[in-house]
Design a protein around this motif. Structure first.
Motif, PDB file in Angstrom:
ATOM      1  N   TYR A   1      39.810  22.336  21.163  1.00 15.42           N
ATOM      2  CA  TYR A   1      40.476  21.163  20.555  1.00 15.42           C
ATOM      3  C   TYR A   1      40.662  20.863  19.283  1.00 15.42           C
TER       4      TYR A   1
ATOM      5  N   SER B   1      32.501  14.720  25.728  1.00 19.14           N
ATOM      6  CA  SER B   1      32.888  15.306  23.895  1.00 19.14           C
ATOM      7  C   SER B   1      33.294  14.525  23.168  1.00 19.14           C
TER       8      SER B   1
ATOM      9  N   ASN C   1      37.953  18.406  30.776  1.00 25.87           N
ATOM     10  CA  ASN C   1      37.030  18.749  31.065  1.00 25.87           C
ATOM     11  C   ASN C   1      36.307  18.097  29.431  1.00 25.87           C
ATOM     12  N   GLU C   2      37.089  17.566  28.519  1.00 29.18           N
ATOM     13  CA  GLU C   2      36.050  16.866  27.871  1.00 29.18           C
ATOM     14  C   GLU C   2      36.117  15.506  27.882  1.00 29.18           C
ATOM     15  N   LEU C   3      36.723  14.850  28.307  1.00 28.53           N
ATOM     16  CA  LEU C   3      36.637  13.572  28.281  1.00 28.53           C
ATOM     17  C   LEU C   3      36.129  12.929  29.680  1.00 28.53           C
TER      18      LEU C   3
ATOM     19  N   VAL D   1      25.808  13.283  31.527  1.00 28.52           N
ATOM     20  CA  VAL D   1      26.101  14.233  31.603  1.00 28.52           C
ATOM     21  C   VAL D   1      24.480  14.192  31.043  1.00 28.52           C
TER      22      VAL D   1
ATOM     23  N   SER E   1      32.558  14.916  30.327  1.00 33.20           N
ATOM     24  CA  SER E   1      31.555  15.081  29.779  1.00 33.20           C
ATOM     25  C   SER E   1      30.846  14.058  28.694  1.00 33.20           C
TER      26      SER E   1
END
Lengths: 253, 253
Positions: free
Chosen positions: A210, B23, B17-19, A37, B21
């Motif tokens: 989240y 986050s 997406n959070e995994l 990223v 990226s």
């Protein structure tokens, strides 16, 4: 968020029975995600697969045709279960050879340590024909690159060192920046307004929602991701305004 | 280790997406791996994929044809980025419907909490036609099962509760037991003898060799995995004898 024309993509393949059997907790995926990223490279998929040569070769072949860069972790040590180099050779239909310069480096390292350069230790110089060693700060034992496939160690400290060495040589995309807002409202209270904001800014940002755990008071973290920090900031402000209108509180992270 | 005739297999699909990226750090894979191993089910692959309906549907379709059971995590809350139910419906070419019993449960829960049963909250009652709710201890909001696909939450505490509820209903295989030996020798010193022991017991066990980090003094952990605890014990003893002959020490875990 609209996909950038010049988007650069990557996939990670985490190789190891130990991850699938629960013997070892993965510590690599998050580092790889954050590192890529930061380089503006979109990690589109991660696969965790066993020490099975047919599966490894097929997965490498499939993923390297789908994305710009593939990173594998694990299976490049001296023991019998370290089979990644030969599987990557199979994926490329290339012979596995001993890389001469790497063999020389390893022999010097073993001599210095006073250990025997036995056949098993020397396996760490094996690479598919045409591969380039990936030198790094963490150890004289390199990873390697075969076209768009980067073969890294599984031990987290060594994997990080190898990935850090690989990233400067990659083509970069436009970095995706993120900003987050944490609040004390439930997702069900936020959802309607959030959806409207996401629709309004669909071209520019992705908003993720989240819910946090009991230990974190079931707060919700909203993450805004996009390539323009000013737009991200505008969206964050719109979300904060909405939270205020709904009677919620912003919680410092 | 020879594959058992009655081997039961599973795959996990971690959606978010959070995994990818960075986050959020994944906390689900290791729990799923351990839980399935305990039930004698072989986790053959894990895929981490983005919140992209085409990718989710294609991955579910592919994986459910390869293994006995598929577990998805993430994307079943009330917000716009919670799209798993509709993507699973697509994977099965079924319409997404509101599950009547679940809708009733949710309305009662929202009434008790004094919150509105708005359209977004009620999305949590949506399932593909033909799915069964997966009730669990952690919350009145169920996951669901569609044929061999179990759709679980992404929040770790809720995911665990749903998986715990699902496992008793699964077909079980012969449990794979593991035993580990930690020592102060390097992998390069162990590799030759280890390979011979692995070859001798190839039908019965898989031996994995995992170098530990600097903080753990670069020790090596050897993990013996097989379905017969007596054989595992014999192999562990053979490995301990070898370590002794090589001048190494066994380190208590």
């Amino acid at each position: 968020m609209k996909e950038a024309q010049d988007r650069v993509t990557a996939a990670a393949i985490l190789i190891g029975n130990e991850l699938l059997s629960g013997s070892v907790v993965d510590k690599n995926m998050h580092y790889i995600a954050c590192k890529l990223v930061g380089a503006g490279i979109v990690l589109t998929e991660v696969r965790v697969i066993p020490d099975d040569c047919a599966v490894i070769a097929a997965t490498v072949r499939e993923m390297r045709s789908k994305v710009d860069y593939v990173f594998t972790t694990g299976g490049i040590g001296p023991t019998h279960d370290d089979i990644t180099a030969e599987c990557v050779a199979q994926a490329f239909d290339r012979p596995l050879i001993q890389h001469p310069e790497t063999a020389k480096t390893l022999r010097a390292m073993f001599a210095e340590k006073g250990v025997e350069a036995n056949a098993e230790r020397m396996r760490m110089a094996n690479m598919p024909e045409g591969a380039e060693p990936l030198k790094h700060q963490g150890s004289p034992v390199p990873g390697f690159r075969m076209e768009n496939v980067y073969v890294l160690a599984g031990v987290p400290s060594i994997m990080r060192s190898m990935l850090d060495a690989a990233v400067p040589g990659l083509r970069k995309g436009k970095p995706v920046l993120s900003q987050s807002v944490r609040c004390d409202l439930s997702e069900g209270t936020l959802a309607h307004g959030l959806k409207l904001i996401q629709e309004e800014f669909a071209e520019h940002v992705d908003i993720g929602s989240y819910p946090l755990s009991r230990e974190e008071n079931f707060h919700v973290r909203l993450v805004i991701r996009g390539t323009d920090s000013a737009v991200n900031g505008d969206v964050a402000q719109r979300i904060k305004d909405m939270i205020g209108q709904l009677g919620g509180q912003i919680i410092p992270e």
